[in-house]
Design an enzyme around this catalytic site. Structure first.
Site, PDB file in Angstrom:
ATOM      1  N   LYS A 165       0.845  -1.199   0.000  1.00  0.00           N
ATOM      2  CA  LYS A 165       0.000   0.000   0.000  1.00  0.00           C
ATOM      3  C   LYS A 165       0.876   1.244   0.000  1.00  0.00           C
ATOM      4  O   LYS A 165       1.629   1.474   0.958  1.00  0.00           O
ATOM      5  CB  LYS A 165      -0.889   0.028   1.257  1.00  0.00           C
ATOM      6  CG  LYS A 165      -1.938   1.133   1.169  1.00  0.00           C
ATOM      7  CD  LYS A 165      -2.607   1.415   2.505  1.00  0.00           C
ATOM      8  CE  LYS A 165      -2.039   2.614   3.203  1.00  0.00           C
ATOM      9  NZ  LYS A 165      -2.178   3.895   2.486  1.00  0.00           N
TER      10      LYS A 165
ATOM     11  N   GLU B 225       8.808  16.004  15.950  1.00  0.00           N
ATOM     12  CA  GLU B 225       9.075  16.012  14.505  1.00  0.00           C
ATOM     13  C   GLU B 225       8.103  16.972  13.804  1.00  0.00           C
ATOM     14  O   GLU B 225       6.896  16.856  13.956  1.00  0.00           O
ATOM     15  CB  GLU B 225       8.887  14.594  13.941  1.00  0.00           C
ATOM     16  CG  GLU B 225       9.263  14.503  12.483  1.00  0.00           C
ATOM     17  CD  GLU B 225       9.052  13.110  11.900  1.00  0.00           C
ATOM     18  OE1 GLU B 225       8.009  12.495  12.160  1.00  0.00           O
ATOM     19  OE2 GLU B 225       9.943  12.663  11.158  1.00  0.00           O
TER      20      GLU B 225
ATOM     21  N   CYS C 234      12.987  12.020   5.884  1.00  0.00           N
ATOM     22  CA  CYS C 234      13.185  11.564   7.269  1.00  0.00           C
ATOM     23  C   CYS C 234      14.604  11.849   7.740  1.00  0.00           C
ATOM     24  O   CYS C 234      14.843  11.928   8.937  1.00  0.00           O
ATOM     25  CB  CYS C 234      12.859  10.082   7.384  1.00  0.00           C
ATOM     26  SG  CYS C 234      13.757   9.085   6.185  1.00  0.00           S
TER      27      CYS C 234
ATOM     28  N   GLU D 109      10.453   1.651  10.048  1.00  0.00           N
ATOM     29  CA  GLU D 109      11.308   2.828   9.813  1.00  0.00           C
ATOM     30  C   GLU D 109      10.450   4.043  10.111  1.00  0.00           C
ATOM     31  O   GLU D 109       9.543   4.365   9.347  1.00  0.00           O
ATOM     32  CB  GLU D 109      11.785   2.865   8.352  1.00  0.00           C
ATOM     33  CG  GLU D 109      12.544   1.632   7.907  1.00  0.00           C
ATOM     34  CD  GLU D 109      13.862   1.467   8.621  1.00  0.00           C
ATOM     35  OE1 GLU D 109      14.412   2.469   9.109  1.00  0.00           O
ATOM     36  OE2 GLU D 109      14.330   0.321   8.726  1.00  0.00           O
TER      37      GLU D 109
ATOM     38  N   THR E 296       1.987   5.676  14.057  1.00  0.00           N
ATOM     39  CA  THR E 296       1.438   4.587  13.225  1.00  0.00           C
ATOM     40  C   THR E 296       2.241   3.311  13.455  1.00  0.00           C
ATOM     41  O   THR E 296       1.662   2.214  13.522  1.00  0.00           O
ATOM     42  CB  THR E 296       1.484   4.962  11.723  1.00  0.00           C
ATOM     43  OG1 THR E 296       1.073   6.313  11.570  1.00  0.00           O
ATOM     44  CG2 THR E 296       0.605   4.074  10.894  1.00  0.00           C
TER      45      THR E 296
HETATM   46  P1  NDP Z   1       2.004   7.753   8.356  1.00  0.00           P
HETATM   47  O1  NDP Z   1       2.484   6.926   9.493  1.00  0.00           O
HETATM   48  O2  NDP Z   1       0.822   8.602   8.547  1.00  0.00           O
HETATM   49  O3  NDP Z   1       1.665   6.826   7.106  1.00  0.00           O
HETATM   50  C1  NDP Z   1       2.582   5.914   6.540  1.00  0.00           C
HETATM   51  C2  NDP Z   1       1.814   4.852   5.797  1.00  0.00           C
HETATM   52  O4  NDP Z   1       1.054   4.086   6.727  1.00  0.00           O
HETATM   53  C3  NDP Z   1       0.803   5.420   4.799  1.00  0.00           C
HETATM   54  O5  NDP Z   1       0.715   4.550   3.695  1.00  0.00           O
HETATM   55  C4  NDP Z   1      -0.473   5.411   5.613  1.00  0.00           C
HETATM   56  O6  NDP Z   1      -1.621   5.428   4.825  1.00  0.00           O
HETATM   57  C5  NDP Z   1      -0.318   4.101   6.364  1.00  0.00           C
HETATM   58  N1  NDP Z   1      -1.117   3.987   7.582  1.00  0.00           N
HETATM   59  C6  NDP Z   1      -1.715   4.965   8.309  1.00  0.00           C
HETATM   60  N2  NDP Z   1      -2.385   4.438   9.359  1.00  0.00           N
HETATM   61  C7  NDP Z   1      -2.194   3.096   9.306  1.00  0.00           C
HETATM   62  C8  NDP Z   1      -2.601   2.000  10.126  1.00  0.00           C
HETATM   63  N3  NDP Z   1      -3.338   2.179  11.218  1.00  0.00           N
HETATM   64  N4  NDP Z   1      -2.201   0.766   9.785  1.00  0.00           N
HETATM   65  C9  NDP Z   1      -1.436   0.557   8.713  1.00  0.00           C
HETATM   66  N5  NDP Z   1      -1.022   1.544   7.882  1.00  0.00           N
HETATM   67  C10 NDP Z   1      -1.383   2.803   8.182  1.00  0.00           C
HETATM   68  O7  NDP Z   1       3.263   8.584   7.867  1.00  0.00           O
HETATM   69  P2  NDP Z   1       3.297   9.683   6.737  1.00  0.00           P
HETATM   70  O8  NDP Z   1       2.794   9.112   5.463  1.00  0.00           O
HETATM   71  O9  NDP Z   1       2.699  10.917   7.289  1.00  0.00           O
HETATM   72  O10 NDP Z   1       4.863   9.874   6.540  1.00  0.00           O
HETATM   73  C11 NDP Z   1       5.641  10.741   7.275  1.00  0.00           C
HETATM   74  C12 NDP Z   1       6.372  10.008   8.379  1.00  0.00           C
HETATM   75  O11 NDP Z   1       7.197   8.998   7.819  1.00  0.00           O
HETATM   76  C13 NDP Z   1       7.296  10.917   9.156  1.00  0.00           C
HETATM   77  O12 NDP Z   1       7.157  10.644  10.525  1.00  0.00           O
HETATM   78  C14 NDP Z   1       8.672  10.496   8.684  1.00  0.00           C
HETATM   79  O13 NDP Z   1       9.695  10.726   9.607  1.00  0.00           O
HETATM   80  C15 NDP Z   1       8.489   9.046   8.432  1.00  0.00           C
HETATM   81  N6  NDP Z   1       9.500   8.541   7.528  1.00  0.00           N
HETATM   82  C16 NDP Z   1      10.470   7.709   8.029  1.00  0.00           C
HETATM   83  C17 NDP Z   1      11.485   7.263   7.218  1.00  0.00           C
HETATM   84  C18 NDP Z   1      12.524   6.312   7.731  1.00  0.00           C
HETATM   85  O14 NDP Z   1      13.225   5.719   6.916  1.00  0.00           O
HETATM   86  N7  NDP Z   1      12.676   6.142   9.031  1.00  0.00           N
HETATM   87  C19 NDP Z   1      11.569   7.664   5.803  1.00  0.00           C
HETATM   88  C20 NDP Z   1      10.483   8.526   5.388  1.00  0.00           C
HETATM   89  C21 NDP Z   1       9.493   8.950   6.229  1.00  0.00           C
HETATM   90  P3  NDP Z   1      -2.339   6.854   4.509  1.00  0.00           P
HETATM   91  O15 NDP Z   1      -1.340   7.720   3.887  1.00  0.00           O
HETATM   92  O16 NDP Z   1      -3.419   6.477   3.613  1.00  0.00           O
HETATM   93  O17 NDP Z   1      -2.803   7.363   5.832  1.00  0.00           O
END
Ligand code: NDP
Length: 480
Positions: free
Chosen positions: A173, A384, A282, A248, A230
């Site tokens: 997804k 963050e 990130c 991650e 999440t």
């Molecule tokens: P989210 O945690 O909101 O979402 C990440 C993914 O998880 C999306 O596809 C989202 O879907 C999905 N998701 C949301 N809720 C659920 C759930 N309950 N169960 C399963 N999947 C779910 O993060 P963001 O998309 O806002 O991304 C930003 C974050 O990602 C920042 O905190 C950033 O630091 C982190 N990040 C970390 C990296 C690393 O390598 N450590 C690299 C890049 C980003 P939907 O979008 O549809 O809500």
């Protein structure tokens, strides 16, 4: 209006519910396509397709997997321009960045793991005079990959490539906020001849589609990149099911700048590590600690350079700062700038939403923002923000700055600028971060372990770490 489709069992299909969600172009604030509002029924179809594909795919020789994945690489490279444009429109990032970073890296991810799968070897352990043990490393079966919106195709493929290359079948997804390049990838998978069911892409909301992937009893592992909250929710569901988990998560990365650094290189790189992709990487450094003798000079030069970065239409070649990804995200970033002021911070440059003229007049643009005067322990410096906002602070001693750097709950990456070799090694060893950049930033070698400490996650991606994650060892002991 373009309707994105799910990719299940090798076909592009409508969501079971028939419902669609709006997809916004963040540079214009306009809806420009529709996303399947999928649910557990679509995930179930994806799992069934993956299960059906697994026996044949897991037995497909590595050379054949390599050839199919390399065809996909060639197609991504063929379509580099259109994929980059799609990424820019979907995410708001400058097209120039998507062309040199996001899309080339997506191709590299598949190339890297297609070739890696051809070079893996199993271990053997001789129990002298008694037995030979050999360790089979077998794919897990059906695995789940969930990725965020900030580097859409780049991070999506970073998970899918090792999963598929090592013989698994995937239900994936992308973020519902940036689904377009994952959809275009599904078309390329069909063109490349990826067998039906090896990769299934289910679009939709996290709490519906993501949660259904996480909870599905036949999905053996979850590779997730996204926010820490999440990640916690996912671990709560997946851990009692004994799924393998790679998480991650978020970061609040320190940049530690000593007075003896190569100043010009540090300044140029710090500008990039602060504001690339509107600060929505990130690995961006959002807490900048500067040794006192060069603090005032750094402040003047950095603010001058930050305020000159061109904010503009992401599709224009000269744009350096595009739109942030969504209206709610823009509001979150602006609220943190408000918080910084309440906490006593001084905005040295930026701090405001930008209203461009013409096509992008309703887009979500924020000035690159530099704040000073905040304590390392205030909320602005602990939480963050994930936008074009950095806080600069002076320090006097190594011990003091290490305390500041390690004071957050996160531990993803850190950057250190010094020409003193011993100090560089000393600080690297003492920082609570999974990734340390010395005199550089985002210099990536895909073989290295990638991931964070503390609340930045568990597990490592990259290199053989990811191939290990997506396989399970089985030891076979043969008496001699
Ligand atoms: P989210 O945690 O909101 O979402 C990440 C993914 O998880 C999306 O596809 C989202 O879907 C999905 N998701 C949301 N809720 C659920 C759930 N309950 N169960 C399963 N999947 C779910 O993060 P963001 O998309 O806002 O991304 C930003 C974050 O990602 C920042 O905190 C950033 O630091 C982190 N990040 C970390 C990296 C690393 O390598 N450590 C690299 C890049 C980003 P939907 O979008 O549809 O809500």
């Amino acid at each position: 209006m373009l309707k994105i489709k799910n990719y299940i069992g090798g076909e592009l299909v409508q969501p079971a519910s028939g419902g669609y969600l709006d997809n916004y172009d963040p540079a214009t604030g306009l809806i420009y396509s529709l996303i399947p509002d999928s649910d557990a029924a679509d995930v179930e179809r994806g799992v069934e397709a993956a299960k059906a594909a697994f026996p044949a795919w897991s037995r497909t020789p590595a050379e054949q997997r390599f050839e199919i994945l390399m065809r996909l690489v060639a197609l991504i490279e063929r379509d580099l321009s259109s994929l980059a444009e799609a990424e820019s429109i979907d995410n708001g990032k400058p097209l120039s960045l998507a062309k040199v970073m996001d899309i080339p890296r997506a191709a590299s991810n598949f190339r890297f793991y297609a070739t890696a799968a051809m070079h893996t070897a199993n271990e053997s352990h001789e129990t002298v005079g008694q037995a030979i043990n050999y360790t089979l490393r077998q794919p897990l079966g059906v695995v789940g990959c969930i990725s965020p919106w900030n580097l859409p195709l780049y991070l999506f493929t970073w998970k899918i490539a090792p999963a598929i290359a090592s013989g698994n079948c995937v239900v994936a997804k992308p973020s519902e906020i940036t689904p377009m390049t994952a959809y275009l990838l599904s078309k390329l998978c069909i063109e490349a001849g990826l067998p039906p069911g090896v990769l299934n892409i289910v679009h939709g909301l996290g709490p519906k589609v993501g949660a259904a992937i996480v909870a599905h009893p036949e999905i053996k592992a979850i590779s997730f990149t996204g926010g820490t909250k999440t990640g916690e929710d996912i671990a709560r569901i997946a851990a009692p099911m004994f799924k393998k988990l790679s998480l991650e998560l978020g970061g609040k990365n320190p940049n530690i700048i000593f007075a003896d650094c190569n100043y010009d290189e540090m300044l140029a790189t710090t500008l990039r590590s602060s504001f690339s992709n509107q600060g929505q990487i990130c690995l961006c450094g959002s807490r900048i600690f500067v040794e006192r003798p060069i603090y005032e000079k750094f402040k003047a030069d950095f603010v001058a350079r930050a305020s000159k970065l061109k904010i503009g239409d992401p599709l224009e070649e000269s744009t350096k700062i595009g739109a942030v990804v969504s209206k709610p995200h823009m509001e979150k970033i602006l609220s943190y700038i408000g918080l910084a002021k309440e906490e006593g911070g001084t905005i040295l440059s930026g701090g405001n939403q930008v209203n461009l003229e013409g096509r992008c007049s309703d887009g979500y643009f924020i000035e690159p923002t530099v704040i000073e005067g905040l304590s390392h322990s205030c909320r602005t410096n602990q939480e963050e923000i994930f936008g074009p906002v950095v806080s600069i602070m002076p320090f006097d001693t190594e011990e003091e700055v290490l305390g500041y750097a390690n004071s957050v709950k996160y531990g993803l990456s850190a950057t250190v600028w010094t020409e003193n070799l011993s100090r560089a090694h000393r600080i690297a060893a003492a920082l609570d971060s999974g990734i340390i950049w010395i005199n550089c930033w985002l210099l990536r070698d895909l073989r290295t372990p990638f991931g964070g400490m503390k609340d930045s996650g568990i597990g490592r991606e990259g290199g053989f770490e990811a191939l290990k994650f997506f396989t399970e060892e089985k030891n076979v002991c043969v008496k001699i």
